[in-house]
Design a protein around this motif. Sequence first.
Motif, PDB file in Angstrom:
ATOM      1  N   ASP A 294      39.679  31.196 -36.799  1.00  0.00           N
ATOM      2  CA  ASP A 294      39.453  31.870 -35.511  1.00  0.00           C
ATOM      3  C   ASP A 294      39.422  30.860 -34.371  1.00  0.00           C
ATOM      4  OD1 ASP A 294      39.381  34.400 -36.627  1.00  0.00           O
ATOM      5  OD2 ASP A 294      37.194  34.458 -36.795  1.00  0.00           O
ATOM      6  N   GLY A 295      38.879  29.683 -34.638  1.00  0.00           N
ATOM      7  CA  GLY A 295      38.884  28.637 -33.620  1.00  0.00           C
ATOM      8  C   GLY A 295      40.288  28.168 -33.293  1.00  0.00           C
ATOM      9  N   TYR A 296      41.133  28.005 -34.312  1.00  0.00           N
ATOM     10  CA  TYR A 296      42.531  27.644 -34.060  1.00  0.00           C
ATOM     11  C   TYR A 296      43.221  28.741 -33.243  1.00  0.00           C
ATOM     12  CZ  TYR A 296      41.648  24.895 -38.353  1.00  0.00           C
ATOM     13  OH  TYR A 296      41.128  24.076 -39.314  1.00  0.00           O
ATOM     14  N   ARG A 297      42.906  29.977 -33.577  1.00  0.00           N
ATOM     15  CA  ARG A 297      43.534  31.107 -32.881  1.00  0.00           C
ATOM     16  C   ARG A 297      43.198  31.081 -31.384  1.00  0.00           C
ATOM     17  NH1 ARG A 297      44.620  35.693 -35.674  1.00  0.00           N
ATOM     18  NH2 ARG A 297      42.881  35.209 -37.093  1.00  0.00           N
ATOM     19  N   ARG A 298      41.938  30.816 -31.076  1.00  0.00           N
ATOM     20  CA  ARG A 298      41.533  30.765 -29.670  1.00  0.00           C
ATOM     21  C   ARG A 298      42.151  29.563 -28.957  1.00  0.00           C
ATOM     22  NH1 ARG A 298      36.610  32.452 -32.166  1.00  0.00           N
ATOM     23  NH2 ARG A 298      35.879  30.281 -32.248  1.00  0.00           N
ATOM     24  N   ALA A 299      42.188  28.415 -29.630  1.00  0.00           N
ATOM     25  CA  ALA A 299      42.810  27.227 -29.029  1.00  0.00           C
ATOM     26  C   ALA A 299      44.295  27.485 -28.777  1.00  0.00           C
ATOM     27  CB  ALA A 299      42.615  26.019 -29.937  1.00  0.00           C
ATOM     28  N   ARG A 300      44.976  28.098 -29.732  1.00  0.00           N
ATOM     29  CA  ARG A 300      46.390  28.432 -29.578  1.00  0.00           C
ATOM     30  C   ARG A 300      46.611  29.320 -28.368  1.00  0.00           C
ATOM     31  NH1 ARG A 300      48.940  33.106 -31.278  1.00  0.00           N
ATOM     32  NH2 ARG A 300      51.187  32.981 -31.710  1.00  0.00           N
ATOM     33  N   ALA A 301      45.775  30.363 -28.228  1.00  0.00           N
ATOM     34  CA  ALA A 301      45.924  31.276 -27.103  1.00  0.00           C
ATOM     35  C   ALA A 301      45.714  30.552 -25.777  1.00  0.00           C
ATOM     36  CB  ALA A 301      44.937  32.440 -27.247  1.00  0.00           C
ATOM     37  N   ALA A 302      44.715  29.683 -25.722  1.00  0.00           N
ATOM     38  CA  ALA A 302      44.439  28.959 -24.483  1.00  0.00           C
ATOM     39  C   ALA A 302      45.590  28.024 -24.133  1.00  0.00           C
ATOM     40  CB  ALA A 302      43.133  28.172 -24.620  1.00  0.00           C
ATOM     41  N   HIS A 362      64.481  13.452 -29.141  1.00  0.00           N
ATOM     42  CA  HIS A 362      64.129  12.695 -27.943  1.00  0.00           C
ATOM     43  C   HIS A 362      63.663  13.602 -26.815  1.00  0.00           C
ATOM     44  CE1 HIS A 362      68.432  13.710 -27.712  1.00  0.00           C
ATOM     45  NE2 HIS A 362      68.198  13.871 -26.426  1.00  0.00           N
ATOM     46  N   ARG A 363      63.969  14.900 -26.908  1.00  0.00           N
ATOM     47  CA  ARG A 363      63.570  15.812 -25.832  1.00  0.00           C
ATOM     48  C   ARG A 363      62.490  16.805 -26.280  1.00  0.00           C
ATOM     49  NH1 ARG A 363      68.023  19.261 -23.449  1.00  0.00           N
ATOM     50  NH2 ARG A 363      66.268  20.650 -22.999  1.00  0.00           N
ATOM     51  N   PHE A 364      61.795  16.478 -27.366  1.00  0.00           N
ATOM     52  CA  PHE A 364      60.732  17.355 -27.863  1.00  0.00           C
ATOM     53  C   PHE A 364      59.482  16.535 -28.168  1.00  0.00           C
ATOM     54  CE2 PHE A 364      64.479  19.868 -28.790  1.00  0.00           C
ATOM     55  CZ  PHE A 364      64.055  21.190 -28.630  1.00  0.00           C
ATOM     56  N   LEU A 365      58.338  17.219 -28.143  1.00  0.00           N
ATOM     57  CA  LEU A 365      57.115  16.650 -28.680  1.00  0.00           C
ATOM     58  C   LEU A 365      56.335  17.748 -29.368  1.00  0.00           C
ATOM     59  CD1 LEU A 365      54.462  17.556 -26.829  1.00  0.00           C
ATOM     60  CD2 LEU A 365      55.289  15.770 -25.319  1.00  0.00           C
ATOM     61  N   ARG A 366      55.396  17.326 -30.205  1.00  0.00           N
ATOM     62  CA  ARG A 366      54.569  18.276 -30.952  1.00  0.00           C
ATOM     63  C   ARG A 366      53.102  18.067 -30.614  1.00  0.00           C
ATOM     64  NH1 ARG A 366      53.113  17.563 -37.194  1.00  0.00           N
ATOM     65  NH2 ARG A 366      51.575  16.230 -36.150  1.00  0.00           N
ATOM     66  N   PHE A 367      52.448  19.150 -30.190  1.00  0.00           N
ATOM     67  CA  PHE A 367      51.001  19.162 -30.034  1.00  0.00           C
ATOM     68  C   PHE A 367      50.389  19.816 -31.267  1.00  0.00           C
ATOM     69  CE2 PHE A 367      52.113  19.405 -25.390  1.00  0.00           C
ATOM     70  CZ  PHE A 367      51.469  18.251 -24.976  1.00  0.00           C
ATOM     71  N   SER A 368      49.355  19.193 -31.828  1.00  0.00           N
ATOM     72  CA  SER A 368      48.548  19.814 -32.868  1.00  0.00           C
ATOM     73  C   SER A 368      47.270  20.339 -32.223  1.00  0.00           C
ATOM     74  CB  SER A 368      48.197  18.788 -33.947  1.00  0.00           C
ATOM     75  OG  SER A 368      47.249  19.315 -34.856  1.00  0.00           O
ATOM     76  N   TYR A 369      46.885  21.565 -32.565  1.00  0.00           N
ATOM     77  CA  TYR A 369      45.698  22.142 -31.926  1.00  0.00           C
ATOM     78  C   TYR A 369      44.601  22.487 -32.942  1.00  0.00           C
ATOM     79  CZ  TYR A 369      48.060  26.610 -33.100  1.00  0.00           C
ATOM     80  OH  TYR A 369      48.698  27.653 -33.742  1.00  0.00           O
ATOM     81  N   CYS A 370      44.533  21.728 -34.045  1.00  0.00           N
ATOM     82  CA  CYS A 370      43.523  22.028 -35.058  1.00  0.00           C
ATOM     83  C   CYS A 370      42.257  21.189 -34.891  1.00  0.00           C
ATOM     84  CB  CYS A 370      44.095  21.838 -36.451  1.00  0.00           C
ATOM     85  SG  CYS A 370      44.685  20.162 -36.809  1.00  0.00           S
ATOM     86  N   GLY A 371      42.176  20.417 -33.813  1.00  0.00           N
ATOM     87  CA  GLY A 371      40.958  19.674 -33.536  1.00  0.00           C
ATOM     88  C   GLY A 371      39.860  20.587 -33.026  1.00  0.00           C
ATOM     89  N   ALA A 372      38.774  19.999 -32.580  1.00  0.00           N
ATOM     90  CA  ALA A 372      37.656  20.790 -32.066  1.00  0.00           C
ATOM     91  C   ALA A 372      38.138  21.670 -30.912  1.00  0.00           C
ATOM     92  CB  ALA A 372      36.534  19.871 -31.602  1.00  0.00           C
ATOM     93  N   GLU A 373      37.827  22.944 -30.986  1.00  0.00           N
ATOM     94  CA  GLU A 373      38.315  23.908 -29.992  1.00  0.00           C
ATOM     95  C   GLU A 373      37.950  23.496 -28.570  1.00  0.00           C
ATOM     96  OE1 GLU A 373      37.587  28.620 -28.771  1.00  0.00           O
ATOM     97  OE2 GLU A 373      36.756  27.809 -30.643  1.00  0.00           O
ATOM     98  N   ALA A 374      36.730  23.021 -28.376  1.00  0.00           N
ATOM     99  CA  ALA A 374      36.280  22.638 -27.034  1.00  0.00           C
ATOM    100  C   ALA A 374      37.119  21.509 -26.464  1.00  0.00           C
ATOM    101  CB  ALA A 374      34.808  22.232 -27.077  1.00  0.00           C
ATOM    102  N   GLU A 375      37.694  20.689 -27.319  1.00  0.00           N
ATOM    103  CA  GLU A 375      38.547  19.599 -26.855  1.00  0.00           C
ATOM    104  C   GLU A 375      39.988  20.067 -26.633  1.00  0.00           C
ATOM    105  OE1 GLU A 375      38.223  16.375 -29.569  1.00  0.00           O
ATOM    106  OE2 GLU A 375      36.060  16.152 -29.308  1.00  0.00           O
ATOM    107  N   MET A 376      40.500  20.876 -27.534  1.00  0.00           N
ATOM    108  CA  MET A 376      41.898  21.314 -27.430  1.00  0.00           C
ATOM    109  C   MET A 376      42.158  22.054 -26.112  1.00  0.00           C
ATOM    110  SD  MET A 376      43.244  20.126 -30.238  1.00  0.00           S
ATOM    111  CE  MET A 376      42.153  18.742 -29.848  1.00  0.00           C
ATOM    112  N   VAL A 377      41.217  22.855 -25.672  1.00  0.00           N
ATOM    113  CA  VAL A 377      41.442  23.675 -24.487  1.00  0.00           C
ATOM    114  C   VAL A 377      41.424  22.847 -23.203  1.00  0.00           C
ATOM    115  CG1 VAL A 377      40.531  25.737 -25.610  1.00  0.00           C
ATOM    116  CG2 VAL A 377      38.981  24.286 -24.299  1.00  0.00           C
TER     117      VAL A 377
END
Length: 389
Positions: A294-302, A362-377
């Motif tokens: 659920d935390g990943y879900r909220r971070a993803r939405a934000a 070279h024209r892409f990057l990847r963000f991971s959002y599975c860290g602490a929700e308060a930090e990801m947002v």
Amino acid sequence: MALKIGRGAEAPPFLVMDVIAAANARAASLPAGAPGVLRMEVGQPGNGAPRGAEEAAIRALQSRRPMGYTEAFGLASLRARIARHYQDSYGVTVAPARIAVTVGASGAFPLAFLAAFDVGDRIAMAAPFYPPYANILTTLGMVPQLLACDAGTRFQPTLAMLEKLDPLPAGLIVASPCNPAGTMLAPEELAAIARWCHANGVRLVSDEIYHGLSWGTVAESSAAAFSDSAIVVNSFSKYFCMTGWRIGWLLLPEDLCRPVECLAQNLFISAPHIAQVAAEAAFDCTAELEANKDGYRRARAALLEGLPQAGFDRIAAADGAFYLWCDIGHLSNDSLDFCARMLEGADIAASAGVDFDRERGHRFLRFSYCGAEAEMVQAPARLKAWLRR
């Protein structure tokens, strides 16, 4: 006289590991009280192993019973519990004898590749791809055959694409959800690919380590549901949040069980005993694991709301996993340089696309959002401020 260096020493780097080192150095250089580095470079859940898994490990250690070698394929009780997971999650019956407990998914891939393929065999996979697929194959003397995929194919291979291959590859690697794009194959698409592979003698390797982490689409297991000849790779690292425990598994077709067992006996002996004990208990920690999700879900939405406002408005459909694959061609044509500058300027660590796609990354990057929700947002605001400087 110079000594020989083996071909294994020529393995390409897994660049995200270099980003981890750079992010650690950046974090150490910041003054006390500074906001810190947002760690969005690696797919490592911010939460540790579920409490029930930790408690099972503590009890095992306190009992003073030896944590010795297990059978090469792992504890019988854990293999039975994984088999039950396939019944509970996919509605299919799997014999525990077909399950091999491994030293993470990273330990599973070389076992699978060595058992299924020969030196010189071509193994197809979508590009972008998880870098160790190609790097391990190359080190073993096999040939990655990259299938250029983009938003038009949702960064996944298609049956039409496979049918055009001539000659056919020895194998195909698929991942649904995939890393880095987070996209998924629809169940009917995965079924068609699995059946095509089986009918045409192409060994399917299905990377399912992000199962349990999907957002609206149900993940199917290709081997469990559609093919008796496919190899499935899974892990306790992602949904179960047990990266450092180094524990995963293979679901094998019957013809590969003994070959993989012999390889495992010689290469690894067995997965760590204590990690197996913890992994078995993790299956009973659903409430905690779903709360993490659920935390990943909220971070993803934000992030999906905030990143476009910060200038990152070309994002792959994020159906599953915990990644956002962003086209930054309007901001930079050098993702390595862009990520380095973003780390220094915004204190955000992310993975450069060239790690996942050598031709177009070279024209892409990847963000991971599975860290602490308060930090990801916090990421959109930091990025917006940095890009406006």
